[in-house]
Design a protein around this motif. Structure first.
Motif, PDB file in Angstrom:
ATOM      1  N   PRO A 173     -32.376 -21.666 -19.363  1.00 50.49           N
ATOM      2  CA  PRO A 173     -32.621 -20.846 -18.173  1.00 50.49           C
ATOM      3  C   PRO A 173     -34.049 -20.310 -18.152  1.00 50.49           C
ATOM      4  CG  PRO A 173     -30.525 -20.270 -19.174  1.00 50.49           C
ATOM      5  CD  PRO A 173     -31.237 -21.166 -20.144  1.00 50.49           C
ATOM      6  N   THR A 174     -34.581 -20.160 -16.972  1.00 51.95           N
ATOM      7  CA  THR A 174     -35.932 -19.637 -16.797  1.00 51.95           C
ATOM      8  C   THR A 174     -35.997 -18.901 -15.470  1.00 51.95           C
ATOM      9  OG1 THR A 174     -38.278 -20.231 -16.786  1.00 51.95           O
ATOM     10  CG2 THR A 174     -36.803 -21.700 -15.632  1.00 51.95           C
ATOM     11  N   PHE A 175     -36.975 -18.014 -15.337  1.00 58.05           N
ATOM     12  CA  PHE A 175     -37.160 -17.319 -14.062  1.00 58.05           C
ATOM     13  C   PHE A 175     -37.886 -18.247 -13.098  1.00 58.05           C
ATOM     14  CE2 PHE A 175     -39.291 -14.457 -11.074  1.00 58.05           C
ATOM     15  CZ  PHE A 175     -38.230 -13.639 -10.713  1.00 58.05           C
ATOM     16  N   PRO A 402     -38.573  -8.472  -7.769  1.00 56.86           N
ATOM     17  CA  PRO A 402     -37.670  -7.912  -8.782  1.00 56.86           C
ATOM     18  C   PRO A 402     -37.261  -8.960  -9.808  1.00 56.86           C
ATOM     19  CG  PRO A 402     -36.487  -8.280  -6.736  1.00 56.86           C
ATOM     20  CD  PRO A 402     -37.937  -8.553  -6.448  1.00 56.86           C
ATOM     21  N   VAL A 403     -36.909  -8.497 -11.002  1.00 51.88           N
ATOM     22  CA  VAL A 403     -36.479  -9.396 -12.075  1.00 51.88           C
ATOM     23  C   VAL A 403     -35.063  -9.051 -12.523  1.00 51.88           C
ATOM     24  CG1 VAL A 403     -36.924 -10.181 -14.435  1.00 51.88           C
ATOM     25  CG2 VAL A 403     -38.830  -9.837 -12.860  1.00 51.88           C
ATOM     26  N   ALA A 404     -34.876  -7.839 -13.073  1.00 54.26           N
ATOM     27  CA  ALA A 404     -33.567  -7.467 -13.619  1.00 54.26           C
ATOM     28  C   ALA A 404     -32.476  -7.531 -12.555  1.00 54.26           C
ATOM     29  CB  ALA A 404     -33.643  -6.068 -14.228  1.00 54.26           C
ATOM     30  N   THR A 405     -32.801  -7.099 -11.341  1.00 56.18           N
ATOM     31  CA  THR A 405     -31.806  -7.139 -10.264  1.00 56.18           C
ATOM     32  C   THR A 405     -31.402  -8.572  -9.947  1.00 56.18           C
ATOM     33  OG1 THR A 405     -32.718  -5.122  -9.299  1.00 56.18           O
ATOM     34  CG2 THR A 405     -31.345  -6.485  -7.879  1.00 56.18           C
ATOM     35  N   LEU A 406     -32.383  -9.484  -9.934  1.00 64.52           N
ATOM     36  CA  LEU A 406     -32.074 -10.881  -9.637  1.00 64.52           C
ATOM     37  C   LEU A 406     -31.320 -11.545 -10.780  1.00 64.52           C
ATOM     38  CD1 LEU A 406     -35.355 -11.970  -7.843  1.00 64.52           C
ATOM     39  CD2 LEU A 406     -33.087 -11.717  -6.830  1.00 64.52           C
ATOM     40  N   LEU A 407     -31.520 -11.058 -12.014  1.00 66.02           N
ATOM     41  CA  LEU A 407     -30.718 -11.586 -13.122  1.00 66.02           C
ATOM     42  C   LEU A 407     -29.241 -11.309 -12.869  1.00 66.02           C
ATOM     43  CD1 LEU A 407     -30.369 -12.814 -15.958  1.00 66.02           C
ATOM     44  CD2 LEU A 407     -30.659 -10.503 -16.874  1.00 66.02           C
ATOM     45  N   GLU A 408     -28.933 -10.095 -12.424  1.00 67.11           N
ATOM     46  CA  GLU A 408     -27.539  -9.753 -12.137  1.00 67.11           C
ATOM     47  C   GLU A 408     -26.962 -10.675 -11.064  1.00 67.11           C
ATOM     48  OE1 GLU A 408     -27.388  -5.695 -11.037  1.00 67.11           O
ATOM     49  OE2 GLU A 408     -28.297  -4.950 -12.892  1.00 67.11           O
ATOM     50  N   GLY A 413     -24.603 -18.343 -12.607  1.00 69.79           N
ATOM     51  CA  GLY A 413     -25.117 -19.697 -12.781  1.00 69.79           C
ATOM     52  C   GLY A 413     -25.642 -19.933 -14.182  1.00 69.79           C
ATOM     53  N   VAL A 414     -26.273 -18.909 -14.768  1.00 69.42           N
ATOM     54  CA  VAL A 414     -26.774 -19.016 -16.138  1.00 69.42           C
ATOM     55  C   VAL A 414     -25.614 -19.176 -17.111  1.00 69.42           C
ATOM     56  CG1 VAL A 414     -27.973 -17.778 -17.972  1.00 69.42           C
ATOM     57  CG2 VAL A 414     -28.887 -17.743 -15.647  1.00 69.42           C
ATOM     58  N   GLU A 415     -24.568 -18.382 -16.933  1.00 68.62           N
ATOM     59  CA  GLU A 415     -23.408 -18.461 -17.818  1.00 68.62           C
ATOM     60  C   GLU A 415     -22.699 -19.804 -17.682  1.00 68.62           C
ATOM     61  OE1 GLU A 415     -21.343 -15.010 -16.518  1.00 68.62           O
ATOM     62  OE2 GLU A 415     -22.318 -13.690 -17.984  1.00 68.62           O
ATOM     63  N   ALA A 416     -22.684 -20.358 -16.472  1.00 69.09           N
ATOM     64  CA  ALA A 416     -22.073 -21.675 -16.275  1.00 69.09           C
ATOM     65  C   ALA A 416     -22.855 -22.747 -17.028  1.00 69.09           C
ATOM     66  CB  ALA A 416     -22.017 -22.008 -14.785  1.00 69.09           C
ATOM     67  N   ALA A 417     -24.193 -22.621 -17.052  1.00 73.30           N
ATOM     68  CA  ALA A 417     -25.020 -23.586 -17.781  1.00 73.30           C
ATOM     69  C   ALA A 417     -24.747 -23.510 -19.279  1.00 73.30           C
ATOM     70  CB  ALA A 417     -26.499 -23.329 -17.497  1.00 73.30           C
ATOM     71  N   GLN A 418     -24.477 -22.306 -19.786  1.00 75.35           N
ATOM     72  CA  GLN A 418     -24.160 -22.154 -21.206  1.00 75.35           C
ATOM     73  C   GLN A 418     -22.874 -22.893 -21.561  1.00 75.35           C
ATOM     74  OE1 GLN A 418     -24.004 -17.944 -21.838  1.00 75.35           O
ATOM     75  NE2 GLN A 418     -26.198 -17.642 -21.588  1.00 75.35           N
TER      76      GLN A 418
END
Length: 692
Positions: A173-175, A402-408, A413-418
C-alpha cells in the motif's frame, strides 16, 4: 525572534484539526478581523486590510482607520472554513473575503498566524465519475491559476497494483492522489515532440509533510479521465506516514498562452554560409567566425574537419560559446537545421550537437556531395535559463491534502490487499534485542535484486536504533552476490506482504548483484546502535548582498531549533572565497551565494549530513534546475580563513539573476551519534520475488 519551521521527523504525529472551530485568542495573542487584499502562496503569506481585533478576554476593538497587515502563515497554521469545508487551504481565498486570524504580533515583522478562519460561499460541485463514495467531501476544492483548474478526483491509500495493474506489480500500500485539469484547448507539439496537453503547463514544485519534510514523488500517467481535454496525473507517494494530518502540495502553473520567452527559453537560427568542405578524412580547416543569438550569446565556429567514425566518413564542425555575464545559469543546446551546397541539401546523419562545458561538436552524414567546395549550414539554437523566466505568466498554488482521514476512508481496500497476499515474501532473523526482516524482488539488471531490510530494536533510548554497517550473504547455490545497503533508511509504512510497519520499525534500501539469478539468499547483517535525529528546516527571507559583498545576519534573526544563519556572501567564482584556498573546488563554478549556518546538535560529537532540497526567490522562481546537483555543503566557514569550526557549514546556492532580493532554502539534516556497540544477525532463506 523569527522561528523558522523545524521539527524532528520521527516525532511529527499531528492531531487532525477541527475544521469549524472559531478562532480565539490565547494568552499573548489577538484575533485580527479584516478582508483579504493579496495572497502570496509562494511564501505562504497573506495581506489583509485589518478593521479591528479581539483580545484573550473576548473584548473587541475597532481600528480608527483600516490598516494593511502582512500575515505569515506556517506549515502548522490551522485553516478553518466555517461552512464546514473539509480541507480548506490558502488557495481557496478570494480578494475581499472576510477573514479572522488568531496569532501574535512580532515587532517590525509579519503577524504570525496560528489559525486562519473564513466563511466561503457554499458550492455545489458535480460528482466526478472517478471519485469513490465518501471521498469527495475530503478532497480540496478546485484550484484555479492562469486559466487552468486543478480538480482532485481521488486520494488515499492503495497498492500501485490495484490502481494500475498494467504498469505495476507492487502490492505494498502507498499514498496516492489523482487530479485532472480543465482549461483552454491547446495545440501543437511540446519540447519533446509529443502532442501538447495541459499537463505541459502544470508541474508539482514540491510536496511537504506537516512539519516541512520534503516528500519525493513518482508521477505516472493515469487511466483515461473522460469528459476532460487532458488526462491529468496520478501520483504515488511511498514516504507518507499514515498518522500525519495532512500534506502540502505546491503546484506551478504556466499560462498556456505564454510565449516561449516566458518559460525562459529563447530560440535562434544562425546561418554560416560559404563554409569550406573538408573533402577528406584528416582535413581540418580553420574558420573562426562568430555569430550572435537573440539573447546575445556569441557562438564561434572554430573549424570544420573530416573524421572517420564507425563504418563511415563524416564532416564535423566544432563550435564554442560563452554565456552572457548577466545570464550565468544559461543552458544552450544546438542542432543542425540543414546543410546546402549549390542548392542541393545534404542528408543529415546526426542533426544534433553534444555539449561538454561550452564546447559543441556536431556530426554530419558524409564528406558532402562529390565535388562541392562550400556549404551553407543552418544551426538552431535553444537557450534556456531560470533567470529569464517572466514570472507574470506563472502562478503557484499551495493545497492541503488530508492523510489520516483518508486512511480511515480507504483502509478497507488496504486490509483486503493484505488478505490477498498469501505468498511468503519476507524472512526474519533474531539478534540480541533486535529483529531483522528482509524482502527482495528481481532487479532491473540481470542477476540483481532490490529490496528492504526492516529493523526493529527493543529497550532502546530516545532516538536510538540499530543501523546497518555491513551486509553479506550467499544464494541457494552457495555463490556470494555483492550486497549493498544505505544506512540512512527509507520511509515506508507497509512491507511487501502489505502488513503495517510497527512503531519504531523502519526500512533500509538494499540490493545485490550476482553471477546468476537466485531464488533465495541467506544474509549476515552487521548492525551498530546509534542515536539519530532528522530535522527539516525552511530558512526564509535570506538577504542577497551585492556582488562580492557579505551581509551579517543578526544573531537569532533567521534560525530554527537546529540551524542559525550567520552570514550570506555573494561571489562570482567560489574559488575566490578565502576558505577554499588549497582545498577541493566546488563542482558548480557559477556565480552564487555562500550561506554560512551554525548547527546546534543534540548529541555531542555527532555526524551531521545535509540535504538541500530546493531554493527559490521571493517570486517562487527556482534558483537551480531540479535535475542539477546544484547545491553543495562544505564543513566550516568558507567565507573566511582560519581553522575549521565543525559546527559551521557553508551552503553554496546558485544565483541565476541580479534582480533577486531575498530567497529561501528548504533543507533536511540528519544527525547521527554512533555508539560502537555492534552485533551480526543472520536472516536465512530470504525469497527473491519474481517480476512479471
Amino acid at each position: 525572534m523569527l522561528r523558522i519551521l523545524s521539527a524532528s521527523v520521527a516525532l511529527c504525529f499531528v492531531v487532525a484539526p477541527t475544521w469549524a472551530q472559531e478562532p480565539k485568542a490565547l494568552v499573548g495573542e489577538i484575533v485580527l478581523n479584516g478582508t483579504v487584499d493579496a495572497v502570496d502562496v509562494v511564501n505562504n503569506r497573506l495581506t489583509i486590510i485589518a478593521t479591528g481585533f479581539t483580545g484573550p478576554t473576548g473584548a473587541t476593538k475597532e481600528l480608527p482607520q483600516p490598516k494593511s497587515k502582512t500575515i505569515q502563515l506556517r506549515d502548522d497554521t490551522l485553516f478553518t472554513e466555517q461552512n464546514g469545508g473539509k480541507n480548506p487551504s490558502l488557495g481557496d481565498l478570494e480578494m475581499g473575503q472576510k477573514v479572522r486570524i488568531a496569532g501574535k504580533e512580532v515587532g517590525g515583522k509579519p503577524f504570525i498566524a496560528r489559525q486562519l478562519s473564513w466563511t466561503a460561499p457554499k458550492q455545489v460541485l458535480p460528482t466526478d465519475p472517478l471519485t469513490p463514495p465518501g471521498i469527495g467531501a475530503f478532497l480540496p476544492l478546485p484550484q484555479k491559476g492562469q486559466e487552468l483548474t486543478i480538480q482532485f478526483v481521488n486520494a488515499g491509500f492503495a497498492s500501485k497494483f490495484t490502481l494500475q495493474p498494467f504498469n505495476h506489480m507492487e502490492k505494498r500500500p502507498t499514498f496516492f492522489f489523482a487530479y485532472r485539469l480543465k482549461g483552454p484547448k491547446v495545440e501543437g507539439e511540446n519540447e519533446f515532440g509529443a502532442r501538447k496537453t495541459l499537463s505541459d503547463f502544470v508541474k508539482i514544485r514540491r510536496i511537504l509533510g506537516p512539519q516541512g519534510q520534503i516528500i519525493t514523488s513518482s508521477t505516472v500517467n493515469p487511466v483515461d479521465y473522460k469528459n476532460f481535454n487532458d488526462p491529468g496525473q496520478l501520483v504515488f507517494l511511498d514516504a507518507v506516514n499514515p498518522a500525519w494530518s495532512n500534506l502540502i502540495l505546491e503546484f506551478e502553473i504556466l499560462n498556456p498562452d505564454a510565449p516561449p520567452e516566458a518559460r525562459g527559453v529563447i530560440n535562434s537560427t544562425l546561418v554560416f554560409d560559404h563554409l569550406p568542405v573538408p573533402g577528406a578524412v584528416g582535413n581540418s580547416i580553420p574558420v573562426n567566425r562568430t555569430q550572435t543569438t537573440k539573447l546575445g550569446t556569441e557562438i564561434n565556429l572554430e573549424k570544420v574537419l573530416g573524421v572517420h567514425m564507425g563504418n563511415g566518413d563524416y564532416t564535423q564542425s566544432e563550435l564554442r560559446w560563452k554565456a552572457p555575464a548577466n545570464v550565468p545559469d544559461l543552458s544552450l543546446t544546438l542542432s543542425v537545421g540543414e546543410i546546402v551546397s549549390g542548392g542541393q541539401k545534404w542528408e543529415l546523419f546526426n542533426g544534433s550537437g553534444s555539449a561538454n562545458g561550452n564546447f559543441i561538436s556536431t556530426g554530419r552524414d558524409t564528406l558532402g556531395p562529390a565535388g562541392v567546395k562550400e556549404m551553407d549550414v543552418t544551426y538552431k539554437v535553444k537557450e534556456s535559463a531560470l533567470s529569464l523566466q517572466d514570472r507574470e505568466w506563472f502562478s503557484v498554488l499551495r493545497v492541503s491534502l488530508p492523510v489520516a482521514t483518508l486512511l480511515e476512508k480507504t483502509l478497507p481496500g488496504v486490509e483486503a490487499a493484505q488478505k490477498e497476499e498469501t505468498s511468503r515474501v519476507l524472512a526474519e532473523g533474531q539478534g540480541n534485542k533486535v529483529r531483522v526482516m528482509a524482502e527482495y524482488r528481481e532487479g532491473g539488471m540481470p542477476n540483481s535484486g532490490n529490496g528492504y531490510i526492516w529493523i526493529k530494536g527493543e529497550d532502546l533510548g530516545q532516538h536510538e536504533n540499530w543501523f546497518i554497517r555491513e551486509i553479506s550473504g550467499t544464494d541457494e547455490k552457495g555463490e556470494k552476490p555483492a550486497f549493498s545497503s544505505f544506512n540512512l533508511g527509507s520511509y515506508l509504512y507497509w512491507k511487501a506482504d502489505s502488513s503495517r510497519v510497527e512503531p519504531g520499525e523502519y526500512a533500509h534500501p538494499t540490493m545485490f548483484l550476482g553471477k546468476s539469478k537466485p531464488a533465495s539468499v541467506d544474509l549476515q547483517v552487521k548492525l551498530e546502535k546509534a542515536s539519530r535525529i532528522e530535522h527539516a528546516s525552511r530558512l526564509q527571507d535570506l538577504p542577497v548582498p551585492g556582488t562580492g559583498k557579505t551581509l551579517e545576519v543578526p544573531q537569532g534573526a533567521i534560525e530554527d531549533d537546529f540551524l542559525s544563519v550567520r552570514r550570506v556572501t555573494s561571489y562570482v567564482d567560489p574559488m575566490q572565497l578565502p576558505g577554499f584556498k588549497g582545498q577541493r573546488s566546488p563542482n558548480n563554478t557559477r556565480a552564487g551565494l555562500a550561506v554560512v549556518v551554525e548547527t546546534s546538535p543534540v548529541f555531542p560529537d555527532s555526524q551531521v549530513r545535509f540535504n538541500v532540497n530546493t531554493s527559490t526567490d521571493s517570486s517562487g522562481r527556482d534558483l537551480a534546475p531540479r535535475w542539477e546537483y546544484a547545491y553543495e555543503v562544505f564543513e566550516g566557514d568558507k567565507t573566511a580563513e582560519g581553522p575549521v569550526n565543525s559546527k559551521l557549514r557553508t551552503i553554496l546556492v546558485p544565483l541565476p539573476a541580479s534582480d533577486i532580493k531575498t530567497f529561501e532554502i528548504l533543507l533536511q539534516t540528519v544527525e547521527t551519534k554512533w555508539s560502537g556497540e555492534t552485533q551480526t544477525v543472520e536472516v536465512k532463506d530470504v525469497p527473491v520475488q519474481k517480476v512479471g
